[in-house]
Design a protein around this motif. Structure first.
Motif: not given
Length: 296
Positions: A53-81
């Protein structure tokens, strides 16, 4: 206390309090690509798959995009749950884009060791449809989640639930805390049931005190735990993104007496991970130290 990471985007108070405004008290906005100053992070929690798990990048583009959306649930889902999100914070992999101290995000941790930053933070607010004797307001996501919770309780046949208290400003918490000091006779006693100004989850708009009702006739919140509604909420609040924040027998960690009426909105993804992990406190969930006492 340990603060996990820093946001690539964060917020201040008032109309600029959304997750897109950086820092607090008017700090300038930084681009997403900028690396924030390093801050301490909790020790990683070992799991059977921790190394992979630690080898996988966390702050992926999907996570960054979700952060920009201001949607907390979307951020957590983008990170894998919820479980993956928690592991990313604990391991330090989330340091470049996630922190636990920003008040505009549903996962923020506020306790006696972690005040709200800034102290005068004011969230966006709306009135839920759930009956409130005082017309309490909440963060919009929390308001929707409360309506879902109370509707589900009614459909389950356990009775009506009312909102006794929701958002409280810093000034309102000053009055609430001073009232508890006066009625209990000391700050030590008041600290067991009321947060000091600047340390209250109610100021986030993400905390509620609820009561059992029959239509618009409601009981005391202090009786809530022994009602059918209270028992149902204890078992099912997580399904709608809520956790019972101050459980019985957890005072040594939280610093508060049991409050079955006080729920904290964290989002369905994190609440599910919290429930499935068998946690009793939000501090334990994030691998943080006990926060039973104030530092001053």
């Amino acid at each position: 206390m340990i603060v996990a990471g820093a946001f690539v985007v964060a917020g201040a108070s008032g109309s600029d309090s959304g997750p897109q405004a950086l820092g607090s008290g008017g700090i300038e906005t930084r681009p997403v690509t900028e690396t924030p100053s390093p801050t301490p992070t909790p020790t990683a929690t070992a799991t059977p798959d921790a190394e992979d798990t630690q080898q996988r990048p966390f702050c992926s583009q999907d996570v960054k995009d979700a952060i920009q959306s201001d949607d907390a649930e979307a951020v957590v889902r983008a990170a894998g749950g919820g479980d993956e999100f928690r592991e990313g914070v604990l391991s330090g992999r989330a340091d470049r884009c996630i922190a636990l101290n920003h008040p505009a995000w549903d996962w923020v941790v506020v306790n006696k060791q972690r005040p709200i930053e800034p102290l005068d933070y004011e969230p966006e607010l709306t009135a839920p449809q759930t009956y409130s004797p005082i017309g309490a307001q909440l963060d919009p996501a929390a308001a929707d989640a409360l309506d879902a919770l109370t509707t589900a309780a009614s459909e389950a046949g356990v009775g009506d639930i009312g909102l006794e208290s929701g958002y409280r400003s810093y000034a309102a918490q000053v009055e609430a805390y001073e009232s508890q000091v006066a009625s209990r006779g000391s700050t030590e006693e008041a600290d067991l049931t009321s947060a000091r100004p600047g340390y209250s989850e109610h100021q986030l708009g993400l905390a509620i005190d609820i009561v059992a009702c029959d239509g618009t006739v409601c009981g005391s919140m202090y009786d809530f735990g022994g009602t059918p509604q209270g028992e149902w909420v204890s078992e099912n609040a997580w399904r709608h993104g809520w956790i019972v924040r101050y459980e019985a027998h957890a005072t040594e960690t939280t610093g508060y007496e049991a409050e079955p009426w006080h729920l904290r909105y964290v989002g369905v993804e994190i609440a599910t991970a919290y429930k499935n992990g068998g946690y009793d406190t939000y501090e334990d969930f994030w691998g943080l130290d006990a926060a039973a006492e104030y530092t001053d």
